[in-house]
Design a protein around this motif. Structure first.
Motif, PDB file in Angstrom:
ATOM      1  N   SER A   1      20.711   0.037  -2.131  1.00 41.87           N
ATOM      2  CA  SER A   1      20.732   0.482  -0.736  1.00 41.87           C
ATOM      3  C   SER A   1      19.342   0.868  -0.252  1.00 41.87           C
ATOM      4  O   SER A   1      18.965   0.583   0.901  1.00 41.87           O
ATOM      5  N   THR A   2      18.559   1.497  -1.111  1.00 36.24           N
ATOM      6  CA  THR A   2      17.186   1.865  -0.738  1.00 36.24           C
ATOM      7  C   THR A   2      16.356   0.622  -0.472  1.00 36.24           C
ATOM      8  O   THR A   2      15.600   0.556   0.513  1.00 36.24           O
ATOM      9  N   LEU A   3      16.481  -0.383  -1.311  1.00 34.14           N
ATOM     10  CA  LEU A   3      15.728  -1.623  -1.126  1.00 34.14           C
ATOM     11  C   LEU A   3      16.143  -2.328   0.160  1.00 34.14           C
ATOM     12  O   LEU A   3      15.297  -2.841   0.903  1.00 34.14           O
ATOM     13  N   ILE A   4      17.429  -2.352   0.440  1.00 33.18           N
ATOM     14  CA  ILE A   4      17.917  -3.011   1.656  1.00 33.18           C
ATOM     15  C   ILE A   4      17.423  -2.272   2.896  1.00 33.18           C
ATOM     16  O   ILE A   4      17.017  -2.903   3.888  1.00 33.18           O
ATOM     17  N   ARG A   5      17.432  -0.950   2.869  1.00 32.11           N
ATOM     18  CA  ARG A   5      16.927  -0.185   4.024  1.00 32.11           C
ATOM     19  C   ARG A   5      15.457  -0.511   4.290  1.00 32.11           C
ATOM     20  O   ARG A   5      15.048  -0.673   5.446  1.00 32.11           O
ATOM     21  N   ARG A   6      14.670  -0.618   3.247  1.00 28.68           N
ATOM     22  CA  ARG A   6      13.256  -0.936   3.433  1.00 28.68           C
ATOM     23  C   ARG A   6      13.072  -2.336   3.999  1.00 28.68           C
ATOM     24  O   ARG A   6      12.242  -2.568   4.876  1.00 28.68           O
ATOM     25  N   LEU A   7      13.865  -3.280   3.507  1.00 28.40           N
ATOM     26  CA  LEU A   7      13.719  -4.665   3.959  1.00 28.40           C
ATOM     27  C   LEU A   7      14.121  -4.807   5.427  1.00 28.40           C
ATOM     28  O   LEU A   7      13.418  -5.451   6.216  1.00 28.40           O
TER      29      LEU A   7
ATOM     30  N   ASP B   1      10.431  -0.017 -11.223  1.00 26.30           N
ATOM     31  CA  ASP B   1       9.454   0.559 -10.297  1.00 26.30           C
ATOM     32  C   ASP B   1       9.879   0.152  -8.885  1.00 26.30           C
ATOM     33  O   ASP B   1       9.936  -1.036  -8.577  1.00 26.30           O
ATOM     34  N   LEU B   2      10.185   1.124  -8.029  1.00 27.67           N
ATOM     35  CA  LEU B   2      10.749   0.823  -6.719  1.00 27.67           C
ATOM     36  C   LEU B   2       9.826  -0.053  -5.879  1.00 27.67           C
ATOM     37  O   LEU B   2      10.275  -0.996  -5.232  1.00 27.67           O
ATOM     38  N   GLN B   3       8.525   0.244  -5.884  1.00 27.61           N
ATOM     39  CA  GLN B   3       7.601  -0.543  -5.071  1.00 27.61           C
ATOM     40  C   GLN B   3       7.532  -1.977  -5.561  1.00 27.61           C
ATOM     41  O   GLN B   3       7.528  -2.922  -4.762  1.00 27.61           O
ATOM     42  N   LEU B   4       7.474  -2.170  -6.864  1.00 28.69           N
ATOM     43  CA  LEU B   4       7.441  -3.524  -7.416  1.00 28.69           C
ATOM     44  C   LEU B   4       8.736  -4.265  -7.090  1.00 28.69           C
ATOM     45  O   LEU B   4       8.704  -5.444  -6.704  1.00 28.69           O
ATOM     46  N   ALA B   5       9.872  -3.588  -7.243  1.00 25.09           N
ATOM     47  CA  ALA B   5      11.151  -4.228  -6.941  1.00 25.09           C
ATOM     48  C   ALA B   5      11.208  -4.629  -5.470  1.00 25.09           C
ATOM     49  O   ALA B   5      11.689  -5.724  -5.136  1.00 25.09           O
ATOM     50  N   TYR B   6      10.697  -3.768  -4.591  1.00 24.64           N
ATOM     51  CA  TYR B   6      10.699  -4.114  -3.164  1.00 24.64           C
ATOM     52  C   TYR B   6       9.766  -5.290  -2.894  1.00 24.64           C
ATOM     53  O   TYR B   6      10.112  -6.205  -2.129  1.00 24.64           O
ATOM     54  N   ASP B   7       8.602  -5.285  -3.502  1.00 22.79           N
ATOM     55  CA  ASP B   7       7.667  -6.400  -3.319  1.00 22.79           C
ATOM     56  C   ASP B   7       8.310  -7.717  -3.741  1.00 22.79           C
ATOM     57  O   ASP B   7       8.128  -8.751  -3.083  1.00 22.79           O
ATOM     58  N   GLN B   8       9.076  -7.684  -4.821  1.00 27.44           N
ATOM     59  CA  GLN B   8       9.732  -8.903  -5.298  1.00 27.44           C
ATOM     60  C   GLN B   8      10.848  -9.334  -4.346  1.00 27.44           C
ATOM     61  O   GLN B   8      10.990 -10.525  -4.045  1.00 27.44           O
ATOM     62  N   LEU B   9      11.649  -8.391  -3.874  1.00 34.29           N
ATOM     63  CA  LEU B   9      12.719  -8.723  -2.931  1.00 34.29           C
ATOM     64  C   LEU B   9      12.125  -9.274  -1.640  1.00 34.29           C
ATOM     65  O   LEU B   9      12.615 -10.269  -1.083  1.00 34.29           O
ATOM     66  N   ARG B  10      11.075  -8.659  -1.173  1.00 35.56           N
ATOM     67  CA  ARG B  10      10.398  -9.117   0.037  1.00 35.56           C
ATOM     68  C   ARG B  10       9.874 -10.543  -0.153  1.00 35.56           C
ATOM     69  O   ARG B  10      10.002 -11.391   0.731  1.00 35.56           O
ATOM     70  N   ALA B  11       9.280 -10.796  -1.323  1.00 32.02           N
ATOM     71  CA  ALA B  11       8.738 -12.127  -1.610  1.00 32.02           C
ATOM     72  C   ALA B  11       9.848 -13.177  -1.639  1.00 32.02           C
ATOM     73  O   ALA B  11       9.668 -14.303  -1.156  1.00 32.02           O
ATOM     74  N   VAL B  12      10.988 -12.821  -2.210  1.00 34.82           N
ATOM     75  CA  VAL B  12      12.128 -13.744  -2.237  1.00 34.82           C
ATOM     76  C   VAL B  12      12.536 -14.115  -0.819  1.00 34.82           C
ATOM     77  O   VAL B  12      12.712 -15.302  -0.493  1.00 34.82           O
ATOM     78  N   TYR B  13      12.681 -13.119   0.033  1.00 32.00           N
ATOM     79  CA  TYR B  13      13.107 -13.373   1.410  1.00 32.00           C
ATOM     80  C   TYR B  13      12.103 -14.248   2.157  1.00 32.00           C
ATOM     81  O   TYR B  13      12.473 -15.251   2.788  1.00 32.00           O
ATOM     82  N   VAL B  14      10.820 -13.892   2.089  1.00 34.17           N
ATOM     83  CA  VAL B  14       9.795 -14.644   2.815  1.00 34.17           C
ATOM     84  C   VAL B  14       9.736 -16.081   2.311  1.00 34.17           C
ATOM     85  O   VAL B  14       9.631 -17.032   3.099  1.00 34.17           O
ATOM     86  N   ALA B  15       9.826 -16.265   0.994  1.00 32.15           N
ATOM     87  CA  ALA B  15       9.778 -17.619   0.441  1.00 32.15           C
ATOM     88  C   ALA B  15      10.999 -18.436   0.852  1.00 32.15           C
ATOM     89  O   ALA B  15      10.883 -19.619   1.202  1.00 32.15           O
ATOM     90  N   GLU B  16      12.177 -17.819   0.824  1.00 35.83           N
ATOM     91  CA  GLU B  16      13.395 -18.541   1.197  1.00 35.83           C
ATOM     92  C   GLU B  16      13.336 -19.019   2.644  1.00 35.83           C
ATOM     93  O   GLU B  16      13.846 -20.088   2.972  1.00 35.83           O
TER      94      GLU B  16
END
Length: 213
Positions: free
Chosen positions: A26-32, A177-192
Motif C-alpha cells: 500500500s505504501t508503494l502504491i500511494r507513492r506511485l 529497502d523501501l526506496q529501492l523497491a519504489y525505484d524498481q516499481l517505478r521503473a517497471v511502470y515507465v518501461a511498460e
C-alpha cells in the motif's frame, strides 16, 4: 514529475500489484499514484455494509448479495472473490472504459484476484512484492500491534501460499529497502508504458508519416 500521462488518444494499461499482508504494498502504491497522475482506481462492488463516512460509488458500489450474484452470473465482473463472508468484484466494463479513455488502472489485489484478471482481461502488467524473509514479515505483522497471534499466524500461512503461487507474475520486487523497491516499481511502470500497444497516437502517426501500420 508525473509523466507518462494518459490521454484520450492513447490506450491505458492495467498495473496489477499483489503482495502478502505486511509487505508494504500500500505504501508503494500511494507513492506511485502520487507521482503519476494518469492512474485511476476502478471502484469495486461489495456486499458488505458501508462503514461510517463511506459513500456509494466512491469507496465501493454497495450491492445486496442478490444483486451481486445476478451481476456475477451475467459476466459483469472481471474478477470476484468472497472474503470473510462478503463478496467483492471488479466491474469489467468500467475498467475497459477507463483504459479506453487513456487512464492507467492500478489494482491492489490478492493473488487469486490477479489470476482472474489476467484470465478475463487478457492484458496488463502483473507485479508481485515480496517481503525480505519470513522472519521480517512476522516482525512487521507483530509490530503493528493490531492483530492477535492467531491472526498473525493466519496471515503468515496465507503469505506462504501467495509466494508459492507468484511464479506467473511478470515482475518480482523484494521490499527490503523501501526506496529501492519504489525505484524498481517505478521503473517497471515507465518501461511498460513504452510498449507499442499503449502508444496508439504514435502508431497512427507512423502510419501517416511512414506508411506503416
Amino acid at each position: 514529475m508525473n509523466s507518462p500521462e494518459g490521454t484520450a488518444s492513447n490506450t491505458g494499461m492495467m498495473l496489477v500489484i499483489s503482495a502478502p499482508s505486511g509487505t508494504g504494498k500500500s505504501t508503494l502504491i500511494r507513492r506511485l499514484t502520487a507521482e503519476f497522475k494518469a492512474f485511476a482506481f476502478s471502484v469495486s462492488c461489495t456486499t458488505r455494509a458501508p462503514r461510517p463516512g463511506e459513500v456509494d460509488g466512491r469507496e465501493y458500489h454497495f450491492l445486496t448479495r442478490e444483486e451481486f450474484e445476478e451481476r456475477r452470473e451475467n459476466a459483469f465482473f472481471a474478477e470476484w472473490a468472497e472474503v470473510h463472508g462478503n463478496l467483492y468484484g471488479t466491474p469489467r466494463q468500467a475498467t475497459l472504459d477507463l483504459l479506453g479513455a487513456g487512464r492507467d488502472v492500478i489494482f491492489d489485489i490478492d493473488v487469486q484476484g490477479a489470476r482472474q484478471l489476467k484470465a478475463s482481461m487478457g492484458q496488463g502488467c502483473y507485479v508481485f512484492i515480496f517481503p525480505p524473509s519470513r522472519e521480517v514479515l512476522e516482525r512487521r505483522l507483530t509490530g503493528r500491534g493490531t492483530d492477535s497471534a492467531e491472526v498473525v499466524a493466519r496471515r503468515l500461512a496465507a503469505a506462504r501460499g501467495e509466494i508459492m503461487d507468484s511464479h506467473w507474475f511478470d515482475h518480482w520486487i523484494v521490499n527490503d529497502d523501501l526506496q529501492l523497491a519504489y525505484d524498481q516499481l517505478r521503473a517497471v511502470y515507465v518501461a511498460e508504458k513504452t510498449r507499442p500497444e499503449y502508444q496508439q497516437a504514435w502508431r497512427e502517426g507512423l502510419g501517416r508519416q511512414w506508411g506503416g501500420r
